[in-house]
Design an enzyme around this catalytic site. Structure first.
Site, PDB file in Angstrom:
ATOM      1  N   ASP A  30       0.848  -1.192   0.000  1.00 16.58           N
ATOM      2  CA  ASP A  30       0.000   0.000   0.000  1.00 16.58           C
ATOM      3  C   ASP A  30       0.889   1.249   0.000  1.00 16.58           C
ATOM      4  O   ASP A  30       1.903   1.311   0.700  1.00 16.58           O
ATOM      5  CB  ASP A  30      -0.907  -0.008   1.242  1.00 16.58           C
ATOM      6  N   ILE A  31       0.479   2.234  -0.772  1.00 20.20           N
ATOM      7  CA  ILE A  31       1.276   3.461  -0.910  1.00 20.20           C
ATOM      8  C   ILE A  31       1.269   4.293   0.370  1.00 20.20           C
ATOM      9  O   ILE A  31       2.162   5.105   0.599  1.00 20.20           O
ATOM     10  CB  ILE A  31       0.745   4.281  -2.116  1.00 20.20           C
ATOM     11  N   ASN A  86     -12.798  -3.141   2.919  1.00 22.59           N
ATOM     12  CA  ASN A  86     -13.741  -2.026   3.004  1.00 22.59           C
ATOM     13  C   ASN A  86     -14.750  -2.163   1.865  1.00 22.59           C
ATOM     14  O   ASN A  86     -14.362  -2.405   0.717  1.00 22.59           O
ATOM     15  CB  ASN A  86     -12.986  -0.693   2.896  1.00 22.59           C
ATOM     16  N   GLN A  93     -14.405   2.475   1.601  1.00 28.12           N
ATOM     17  CA  GLN A  93     -13.713   2.090   0.365  1.00 28.12           C
ATOM     18  C   GLN A  93     -13.458   3.322  -0.507  1.00 28.12           C
ATOM     19  O   GLN A  93     -14.361   4.156  -0.700  1.00 28.12           O
ATOM     20  CB  GLN A  93     -14.556   1.070  -0.417  1.00 28.12           C
ATOM     21  N   HIS A  99     -10.453  -5.477  -3.051  1.00 32.58           N
ATOM     22  CA  HIS A  99      -9.109  -5.755  -2.540  1.00 32.58           C
ATOM     23  C   HIS A  99      -9.175  -6.100  -1.065  1.00 32.58           C
ATOM     24  O   HIS A  99     -10.060  -5.639  -0.342  1.00 32.58           O
ATOM     25  CB  HIS A  99      -8.170  -4.566  -2.768  1.00 32.58           C
ATOM     26  N   HIS A 101      -6.951  -5.813   2.385  1.00 32.76           N
ATOM     27  CA  HIS A 101      -5.789  -5.245   3.068  1.00 32.76           C
ATOM     28  C   HIS A 101      -5.209  -6.336   3.972  1.00 32.76           C
ATOM     29  O   HIS A 101      -5.942  -6.929   4.775  1.00 32.76           O
ATOM     30  CB  HIS A 101      -6.187  -4.068   3.956  1.00 32.76           C
TER      31      HIS A 101
HETATM   32  P1  5GP Z   1      -9.728   1.335   0.347  1.00 40.63           P
HETATM   33  O1  5GP Z   1      -9.928   2.548   1.207  1.00 40.63           O
HETATM   34  O2  5GP Z   1     -10.380   1.483  -1.008  1.00 40.63           O
HETATM   35  O3  5GP Z   1     -10.117   0.065   1.046  1.00 40.63           O
HETATM   36  O4  5GP Z   1      -8.180   1.203   0.159  1.00 40.63           O
HETATM   37  C1  5GP Z   1      -7.497   1.724  -0.930  1.00 40.63           C
HETATM   38  C2  5GP Z   1      -6.025   1.681  -0.578  1.00 40.63           C
HETATM   39  O5  5GP Z   1      -5.283   1.908  -1.761  1.00 40.63           O
HETATM   40  C3  5GP Z   1      -5.597   2.769   0.432  1.00 40.63           C
HETATM   41  O6  5GP Z   1      -5.050   2.137   1.587  1.00 40.63           O
HETATM   42  C4  5GP Z   1      -4.558   3.583  -0.331  1.00 40.63           C
HETATM   43  O7  5GP Z   1      -3.471   3.974   0.482  1.00 40.63           O
HETATM   44  C5  5GP Z   1      -4.132   2.632  -1.425  1.00 40.63           C
HETATM   45  N1  5GP Z   1      -3.705   3.281  -2.643  1.00 40.63           N
HETATM   46  C6  5GP Z   1      -4.322   4.322  -3.278  1.00 40.63           C
HETATM   47  N2  5GP Z   1      -3.668   4.646  -4.398  1.00 40.63           N
HETATM   48  C7  5GP Z   1      -2.611   3.789  -4.485  1.00 40.63           C
HETATM   49  C8  5GP Z   1      -1.559   3.619  -5.450  1.00 40.63           C
HETATM   50  O8  5GP Z   1      -1.459   4.309  -6.460  1.00 40.63           O
HETATM   51  N3  5GP Z   1      -0.647   2.630  -5.204  1.00 40.63           N
HETATM   52  C9  5GP Z   1      -0.729   1.839  -4.097  1.00 40.63           C
HETATM   53  N4  5GP Z   1       0.215   0.903  -3.949  1.00 40.63           N
HETATM   54  N5  5GP Z   1      -1.712   1.964  -3.180  1.00 40.63           N
HETATM   55  C10 5GP Z   1      -2.634   2.921  -3.374  1.00 40.63           C
END
Ligand code: 5GP
Ligand code: ZN
Length: 110
Positions: A30-31, A86, A93, A99, A101
Site C-alpha cells: 500500500d502506498i 472495506n 472504500q 481488494h 488489506h
Molecule cells: P480502500 O480505502 O479502497 O479500502 O483502500 C485503498 C487503498 O489503496 C488505500 O489504503 C490507499 O493507500 C491505497 N492506494 C491508493 N492509491 C494507491 C496507489 O497508487 N498505489 C498503491 N500501492 N496503493 C494505493
C-alpha cells in the site's frame, strides 16, 4: 475498466511495489501504509466491491483467501495479521476494485 486505478496497476500502466503475482491475483505494498506491513491483494479482473460479487464469484473469493495465506507466509507474518475489506463508501472504500488489506508486522491495536 480503463478508469480503474487497480486495473491500471494490473496492466502495468501504473507502477507498484509487487510482493506476489499469479495468473489471477496481484499483491503489492500500500502506498500509504497503516502498519509496518500493509499489502493489498487484488484479483486481476475488475469487480468493484464485495457487495457486487455473486455466487459465480465464490471460487474467486475462496481462492483469494488461499492467496492471502500464501502472501502472508511469503511475508513471514507468522505471529499473525489482520485482513480488512472495506465495502462501498460507508465502509471507507476509496478504490472501487475489490481488494483485501493484509496488515501486520507488529501487535495491532484493536
Ligand atoms: P480502500 O480505502 O479502497 O479500502 O483502500 C485503498 C487503498 O489503496 C488505500 O489504503 C490507499 O493507500 C491505497 N492506494 C491508493 N492509491 C494507491 C496507489 O497508487 N498505489 C498503491 N500501492 N496503493 C494505493
Ligand atoms: Zn479495476
Amino acid at each position: 475498466m480503463t478508469d480503474c486505478l487497480f486495473c491500471k496497476i494490473v496492466a502495468g500502466e501504473i507502477p507498484c511495489d509487487k510482493v506476489y503475482e499469479d495468473d489471477d491475483f496481484l499483491a503489492f505494498h500500500d502506498i500509504n501504509p497503516k502498519a509496518p506491513v500493509h499489502v493489498l491483494l487484488i484479483p486481476k479482473f475488475h469487480l468493484p466491491t464485495l457487495a457486487d460479487a455473486d455466487e459465480e464469484d465464490s471460487a474467486m473469493l475462496g481462492s483469494m483467501m488461499n492467496t492471502v495465506r500464501k502472501v502472508a507466509e511469503d511475508l513471514k507474518l507468522d505471529v499473525g495479521y489482520r485482513l480488512v475489506i472495506n465495502v462501498r463508501e460507508g465502509g471507507g472504500q476509496e478504490v472501487f476494485h475489490i481488494h483485501v488489506h493484509i496488515l501486520g508486522g507488529k501487535k495491532l491495536p484493536f
